[in-house]
Design a protein around this motif. Structure first.
Motif, PDB file in Angstrom:
ATOM      1  N   THR A  22       0.831  -1.209   0.000  1.00  0.00           N
ATOM      2  CA  THR A  22       0.000   0.000   0.000  1.00  0.00           C
ATOM      3  C   THR A  22       0.862   1.253   0.000  1.00  0.00           C
ATOM      4  OG1 THR A  22      -1.719  -1.193   1.209  1.00  0.00           O
ATOM      5  CG2 THR A  22      -1.830   1.213   1.212  1.00  0.00           C
ATOM      6  N   LEU A  23       1.938   1.242   0.820  1.00  0.00           N
ATOM      7  CA  LEU A  23       2.831   2.396   0.880  1.00  0.00           C
ATOM      8  C   LEU A  23       3.521   2.641  -0.454  1.00  0.00           C
ATOM      9  CD1 LEU A  23       4.178   4.578   2.677  1.00  0.00           C
ATOM     10  CD2 LEU A  23       5.931   2.882   3.242  1.00  0.00           C
ATOM     11  N   VAL A  24       3.965   1.552  -1.105  1.00  0.00           N
ATOM     12  CA  VAL A  24       4.689   1.705  -2.369  1.00  0.00           C
ATOM     13  C   VAL A  24       3.773   2.170  -3.491  1.00  0.00           C
ATOM     14  CG1 VAL A  24       5.905   0.406  -4.160  1.00  0.00           C
ATOM     15  CG2 VAL A  24       6.501   0.058  -1.767  1.00  0.00           C
ATOM     16  N   LEU A  25       2.536   1.675  -3.514  1.00  0.00           N
ATOM     17  CA  LEU A  25       1.628   1.996  -4.610  1.00  0.00           C
ATOM     18  C   LEU A  25       0.808   3.248  -4.377  1.00  0.00           C
ATOM     19  CD1 LEU A  25       0.248  -1.576  -5.493  1.00  0.00           C
ATOM     20  CD2 LEU A  25       2.191  -0.358  -6.493  1.00  0.00           C
ATOM     21  N   SER A  26       0.806   3.724  -3.154  1.00  0.00           N
ATOM     22  CA  SER A  26      -0.083   4.860  -2.841  1.00  0.00           C
ATOM     23  C   SER A  26       0.398   6.175  -3.430  1.00  0.00           C
ATOM     24  CB  SER A  26      -0.213   4.992  -1.318  1.00  0.00           C
ATOM     25  OG  SER A  26       1.049   5.288  -0.739  1.00  0.00           O
ATOM     26  N   GLY A  27       1.671   6.290  -3.739  1.00  0.00           N
ATOM     27  CA  GLY A  27       2.203   7.564  -4.235  1.00  0.00           C
ATOM     28  C   GLY A  27       2.682   8.469  -3.120  1.00  0.00           C
ATOM     29  N   ALA A  28       2.627   7.998  -1.877  1.00  0.00           N
ATOM     30  CA  ALA A  28       3.101   8.816  -0.763  1.00  0.00           C
ATOM     31  C   ALA A  28       4.608   9.001  -0.814  1.00  0.00           C
ATOM     32  CB  ALA A  28       2.688   8.174   0.571  1.00  0.00           C
ATOM     33  N   LEU A  29       5.302   8.080  -1.438  1.00  0.00           N
ATOM     34  CA  LEU A  29       6.750   8.185  -1.580  1.00  0.00           C
ATOM     35  C   LEU A  29       7.089   8.509  -3.028  1.00  0.00           C
ATOM     36  CD1 LEU A  29       7.767   4.943   0.377  1.00  0.00           C
ATOM     37  CD2 LEU A  29       7.674   7.279   1.273  1.00  0.00           C
ATOM     38  N   ASP A  30       8.191   9.212  -3.217  1.00  0.00           N
ATOM     39  CA  ASP A  30       8.638   9.442  -4.584  1.00  0.00           C
ATOM     40  C   ASP A  30       9.196   8.127  -5.147  1.00  0.00           C
ATOM     41  OD1 ASP A  30      10.982   9.152  -3.217  1.00  0.00           O
ATOM     42  OD2 ASP A  30      11.729  11.175  -3.601  1.00  0.00           O
ATOM     43  N   ARG A  31       9.448   8.118  -6.445  1.00  0.00           N
ATOM     44  CA  ARG A  31       9.829   6.853  -7.081  1.00  0.00           C
ATOM     45  C   ARG A  31      11.105   6.264  -6.506  1.00  0.00           C
ATOM     46  NH1 ARG A  31       9.056   3.457 -11.167  1.00  0.00           N
ATOM     47  NH2 ARG A  31      10.900   2.490 -12.125  1.00  0.00           N
ATOM     48  N   PRO A  32      12.196   7.006  -6.302  1.00  0.00           N
ATOM     49  CA  PRO A  32      13.402   6.388  -5.722  1.00  0.00           C
ATOM     50  C   PRO A  32      13.142   5.766  -4.351  1.00  0.00           C
ATOM     51  CG  PRO A  32      13.956   8.488  -6.710  1.00  0.00           C
ATOM     52  CD  PRO A  32      12.453   8.409  -6.708  1.00  0.00           C
ATOM     53  N   ALA A  33      12.357   6.456  -3.509  1.00  0.00           N
ATOM     54  CA  ALA A  33      12.074   5.917  -2.177  1.00  0.00           C
ATOM     55  C   ALA A  33      11.190   4.677  -2.268  1.00  0.00           C
ATOM     56  CB  ALA A  33      11.396   6.982  -1.309  1.00  0.00           C
ATOM     57  N   ALA A  34      10.192   4.730  -3.174  1.00  0.00           N
ATOM     58  CA  ALA A  34       9.312   3.562  -3.330  1.00  0.00           C
ATOM     59  C   ALA A  34      10.102   2.352  -3.825  1.00  0.00           C
ATOM     60  CB  ALA A  34       8.180   3.888  -4.297  1.00  0.00           C
ATOM     61  N   VAL A  35      11.013   2.577  -4.787  1.00  0.00           N
ATOM     62  CA  VAL A  35      11.834   1.472  -5.289  1.00  0.00           C
ATOM     63  C   VAL A  35      12.726   0.926  -4.188  1.00  0.00           C
ATOM     64  CG1 VAL A  35      13.702   0.890  -6.886  1.00  0.00           C
ATOM     65  CG2 VAL A  35      11.764   2.263  -7.679  1.00  0.00           C
ATOM     66  N   TRP A  85      20.922  -6.466  -8.159  1.00  0.00           N
ATOM     67  CA  TRP A  85      19.881  -5.661  -8.815  1.00  0.00           C
ATOM     68  C   TRP A  85      19.602  -4.383  -8.032  1.00  0.00           C
ATOM     69  CZ3 TRP A  85      18.049  -6.483 -13.583  1.00  0.00           C
ATOM     70  CH2 TRP A  85      16.900  -5.797 -13.996  1.00  0.00           C
ATOM     71  N   THR A  86      19.547  -4.506  -6.687  1.00  0.00           N
ATOM     72  CA  THR A  86      19.267  -3.333  -5.844  1.00  0.00           C
ATOM     73  C   THR A  86      20.412  -2.330  -5.912  1.00  0.00           C
ATOM     74  OG1 THR A  86      17.960  -4.715  -4.355  1.00  0.00           O
ATOM     75  CG2 THR A  86      18.708  -2.597  -3.487  1.00  0.00           C
ATOM     76  N   TRP A  87      21.621  -2.834  -5.966  1.00  0.00           N
ATOM     77  CA  TRP A  87      22.777  -1.919  -6.049  1.00  0.00           C
ATOM     78  C   TRP A  87      22.701  -1.074  -7.322  1.00  0.00           C
ATOM     79  CZ3 TRP A  87      26.581  -0.143  -3.068  1.00  0.00           C
ATOM     80  CH2 TRP A  87      27.659   0.483  -3.668  1.00  0.00           C
ATOM     81  N   GLY A  88      22.408  -1.698  -8.446  1.00  0.00           N
ATOM     82  CA  GLY A  88      22.326  -0.929  -9.687  1.00  0.00           C
ATOM     83  C   GLY A  88      21.100  -0.048  -9.735  1.00  0.00           C
ATOM     84  N   LEU A  89      19.966  -0.525  -9.178  1.00  0.00           N
ATOM     85  CA  LEU A  89      18.711   0.216  -9.290  1.00  0.00           C
ATOM     86  C   LEU A  89      18.636   1.359  -8.295  1.00  0.00           C
ATOM     87  CD1 LEU A  89      16.161  -0.134 -11.088  1.00  0.00           C
ATOM     88  CD2 LEU A  89      15.101  -1.311  -9.159  1.00  0.00           C
ATOM     89  N   VAL A  90      19.053   1.106  -7.043  1.00  0.00           N
ATOM     90  CA  VAL A  90      18.877   2.098  -5.973  1.00  0.00           C
ATOM     91  C   VAL A  90      20.093   3.008  -5.836  1.00  0.00           C
ATOM     92  CG1 VAL A  90      18.494   2.404  -3.487  1.00  0.00           C
ATOM     93  CG2 VAL A  90      17.281   0.590  -4.734  1.00  0.00           C
ATOM     94  N   PHE A  91      21.285   2.403  -5.800  1.00  0.00           N
ATOM     95  CA  PHE A  91      22.474   3.198  -5.504  1.00  0.00           C
ATOM     96  C   PHE A  91      23.102   3.803  -6.754  1.00  0.00           C
ATOM     97  CE2 PHE A  91      22.130   0.221  -1.983  1.00  0.00           C
ATOM     98  CZ  PHE A  91      22.198   1.091  -0.891  1.00  0.00           C
TER      99      PHE A  91
END
Length: 507
Positions: A22-35, A85-91
């Motif tokens: 719900t938190l990820v899909l709600s839009g309460a976080l920006d895309r980098p934070a949601a990812v 995957w997380t290292w390339g996507l997030v960091f």
């Protein structure tokens, strides 16, 4: 772990998943934070599953240890893939990381989980333990996978692969990863039909995790095939749920799967075993027929795979036919064994009272003459009392063998109870007294057993019928022979008395 405690853990995990999704899909976080929340949640679930599987495997032995360690290796691959995957996507901020470590880790997850399923199925108790039926299981899996491949290739995969060929990530990430999960699901499902050890709660959550991962994997492949560079977070729902389900599978209580279906009724799994793999093949065939009728042209790959599926079905049917013939032979042998047990004495192997009575009734219905001998073993009680029941049983077996040797093969020797035997001679070629004397002669020599040597005699009573008499019954003949036998015992044992003779009348 008890089922009640597991239910509390499952409820807590589901609640956390609902909050995170719900938190990820709600839009309460920006895309980098949601990812970031998405990926670190997956990483936490995969790490917890790896640790739980590893610890549970070290505490167990045998099959229970091996399949859990395979699952721990599978979760370790998932952790490695998620870390890369997380290292390339997030960091690093790369929308679609191109590292080869992540795809390799992801594709090893279903492969190692498939090894765990095979170890669990072949190491536990199953209803189809022999080699031929394992071949049938493999054929079922290949037929299902081949049918689904043709169906998805005609409808979707070909355009996706063409898109991959001109852009973007490697083929392993796009197609092979969700396809590997599909193979794992098919093998797990097929194995659960024939191996009770696979039908347990942890494997249910492994199947659900594979289903979620495969679903999101196909969505990911579709979006990549359409040229998308930023994958929506909503497409990751299956990826988010998958590690949590793997964690639940690592702590779920294991069952033995020994439930039984009511006699004469097929369970749902057995019905599926009958229908599958024909349903996927039927659906694929209808799809191809309709497509061909509407102008769709099949390329050589689709034709060759379709022909291979048909050949696999033929091979499966031939194996099934061989198994059916073998089962019929086993059934016939079992029926013969049961019939023999129902009509023969288990100690001596000769006919019992039931079979003797049936053959006597059948002989009375024919006009030929017949003779009934009622034989009591004299001195048998002394053997039992002095040497024990095992020695007495050995004496009875020898007596039965000697009685069979002194009459014809078509005559019936039966143990009527205790130390009493009966002999039915249908269409006797010699006088009744001569048959009785042969019995006494064969009993005159000592009986040698492992426990010693015994001198046994017999008292023989004989009744006979010279012509067809509808009023004469089996009870009449048996009663007369029994009475003549007791007359022989009163006259001093070791004698033959024919019912209706002078000795019998005088007594």
């Amino acid at each position: 772990m008890t089922l009640r405690r597991f239910s509390l853990i499952a409820a807590a995990v589901c609640a956390c998943l609902v909050v995170v999704v719900t938190l990820v899909l709600s839009g309460a976080l920006d895309r980098p934070a949601a990812v970031a929340v998405d990926k670190f949640t997956q990483l936490a679930g995969a790490t917890a599953a790896m640790v739980c599987y590893w610890r549970a495997g070290l505490r167990r032995q045998g099959t229970a240890r091996r399949w859990r360690l395979w699952m721990a290796a599978s979760m370790a691959s998932l952790v490695v893939g998620l870390c890369a995957w997380t290292w390339g996507l997030v960091f690093l901020g790369v929308p679609l990381p191109s590292t080869t470590i992540a795809p390799l880790g992801f594709i090893l997850v279903p492969v190692l989980a498939l090894c765990a399923v095979l170890v669990l199925g072949h190491g536990g108790t199953g209803s189809l333990p022999n080699h031929r039926n394992r071949v049938v299981i493999v054929l079922d899996g290949l037929i299902v996978v081949g049918s689904l491949f043709v169906l998805t290739w005609v409808s979707l995969l070909e355009s996706m692969v063409r898109a991959w060929a001109t852009s973007g990530p490697g083929f392993a990430t796009v197609v092979a990863h969700p396809a590997a999960y599909l193979v794992m699901l098919v093998v797990l499902l097929v194995s659960s039909w024939s191996h009770r050890s696979v039908r347990q709660l942890p494997m249910l959550f492994v199947a659900l995790a594979g289903l979620g991962q495969s679903a999101s994997g196909w969505v990911f492949a579709y979006l990549v095939g359409k040229g998308a560079t930023d994958i929506p977070v909503a497409a990751d729902i299956g990826f988010m749920v998958c590690p949590a389900l793997y964690f639940l599978s690592s702590v779920a209580p294991s069952g033995t799967g020994r439930e039984r279906a009511p006699a004469g009724k097929l369970r749902a799994g057995e019905m599926l075993h009958i229908l599958v793999p024909y349903l996927p093949m039927l659906i694929t065939g209808l799809f191809i027929v309709v497509g061909t009728a509407t102008g769709v042209r099949l390329n050589p790959l689709e034709i060759y795979v379709g022909l291979a599926v048909v050949l696999l079905v033929i091979a499966r049917q031939l194996l099934t036919l061989v198994d059916n013939v073998r089962l019929l032979e086993q059934l016939r042998d079992s029926r013969e064994r049961l019939r023999h047990q129902a009509y023969h004495d288990p100690l001596t192997g000769v006919a019992n009272r039931v079979l003797f009575r049936e053959r006597l009734d059948a002989a009375l219905a024919n006009p030929e003459p017949l003779v009934v001998l009622f034989i009591d073993v004299d001195g048998f009680k002394d053997v039992n009392d002095n040497y024990g029941h095992a020695e007495g049983d050995a004496v009875l077996r020898i007596v039965a063998q000697r009685l069979q040797h002194c009459v014809r093969a078509q005559d019936t020797v039966a143990r009527l109870g205790g130390d009493e035997f009966g002999v039915l001679v249908d269409g006797y070629p010699s006088p009744p007294e001569e048959i009785g004397r042969r019995v006494l002669d064969t009993m005159s020599s000592p009986l040698r057993t492992p426990g010693g040597e015994h001198h046994i005699r017999a008292s023989v009573g004989i009744s006979h019928r010279t012509a067809h008499d509808p009023a004469l019954t089996a009870d009449d003949l048996l009663g007369s022979a029994d009475a003549a036998m007791y007359t022989a015992k009163r006259l001093g044992k070791g004698m033959v008395v024919v019912h209706g003779s002078v000795e019998a009348e005088l007594t």
